[in-house]
Motif scaffolding. Structure first.
Motif, short mmCIF file in Angstrom:
data_model
loop_
_atom_site.label_atom_id
_atom_site.label_comp_id
_atom_site.label_asym_id
_atom_site.label_seq_id
_atom_site.Cartn_x
_atom_site.Cartn_y
_atom_site.Cartn_z
N LYS A 43 0.93 -1.26 0.13
CA LYS A 43 0.01 -0.06 0.13
C LYS A 43 0.80 1.17 0.03
O LYS A 43 1.95 1.18 0.41
CB LYS A 43 -0.94 -0.10 1.23
CG LYS A 43 -1.92 -1.02 1.15
CD LYS A 43 -2.91 -1.06 2.40
CE LYS A 43 -3.62 0.18 2.21
NZ LYS A 43 -4.91 0.47 2.95
N ALA A 49 3.19 -1.72 -6.01
CA ALA A 49 2.08 -2.42 -6.21
C ALA A 49 1.77 -2.64 -7.65
O ALA A 49 1.41 -4.08 -7.80
CB ALA A 49 0.93 -1.53 -5.65
N SER A 114 -7.18 -1.81 -0.70
CA SER A 114 -6.11 -1.95 -1.56
C SER A 114 -6.18 -0.72 -2.34
O SER A 114 -7.33 -0.15 -2.60
CB SER A 114 -6.04 -3.08 -2.50
OG SER A 114 -5.12 -3.11 -3.32
N ASP A 115 -4.80 -0.06 -2.91
CA ASP A 115 -4.88 0.98 -3.80
C ASP A 115 -5.13 0.31 -5.10
O ASP A 115 -5.59 1.47 -6.24
CB ASP A 115 -3.57 1.78 -3.88
CG ASP A 115 -3.15 2.35 -2.40
OD1 ASP A 115 -4.25 2.75 -1.87
OD2 ASP A 115 -1.79 2.04 -2.09
#
Length: 124
Positions: A43, A49, A114-115
Motif C-alpha cells: 500500500k 503495487a 487496496s490501492d
C-alpha cells in the motif's frame, strides 16, 4: 470449464477461483498487490503495487501454460486515478510491444483497502 488454483498466486480471499480456463481462454480474477512470499499487501506505492501484481500474474499465467504475451484484455481498478501515470510507467515495462485492450477506472474502495486491483483475460 476448469477452475485453477495456481500455487504461484496469492490465496483467494473469498468464494471464487483465482483463475478459470474456458473455451481457450484463461480468466484471472482481480489481483491485489500481495507479496507472495510475505503475504504483505503493498500500500502507498502504486509503482511497487503494480509491479507486484504484474509479476504475480506473469507467474500465474506461466504456471497454467500461458504468458503475458497472450493477454488480450486487462481491467484496472484504482482508488486514486491521479496515480495513473505512475501506474502506466510500470505497466508499460511489462507490456512493451504487446499491448492488450485495457480499461482503467477509479473506484471508491477495494478489498482490504487496496490501492489497486487488476484482472486479466489471456489465451491459453
Amino acid at each position: 470449464m476448469q477452475m485453477l488454483s495456481p500455487k504461484s498466486a496469492p490465496k483467494a480471499i473469498g468464494p471464487y477461483s483465482i483463475a478459470v480456463k474456458s473455451n481457450g481462454f484463461i480468466f484471472i480474477s482481480g489481483q491485489l498487490p500481495v507479496d507472495i512470499e510475505t503475504g504483505e499487501l503493498i500500500k502507498g506505492d502504486i509503482k511497487k503495487a503494480t509491479s507486484v501484481i504484474l509479476k504475480n500474474v506473469k507467474n500465474i499465467l506461466e504456471e497454467v501454460g500461458s504468458s503475458l504475451e497472450k493477454v488480450v484484455k486487462v481491467n484496472v481498478y484504482m482508488k486514486d486515478i491521479s496515480k495513473f501515470s505512475e501506474f502506466n510507467e510500470i505497466y508499460g515495462k511489462f507490456f512493451e510491444s504487446h499491448k492488450p485492450a485495457r480499461a482503467v477506472v477509479q473506484v471508491s474502495g477495494l478489498p482490504k483497502d487496496s490501492d489497486i486491483e487488476i484482472e486479466f483475460i489471456a489465451e491459453e
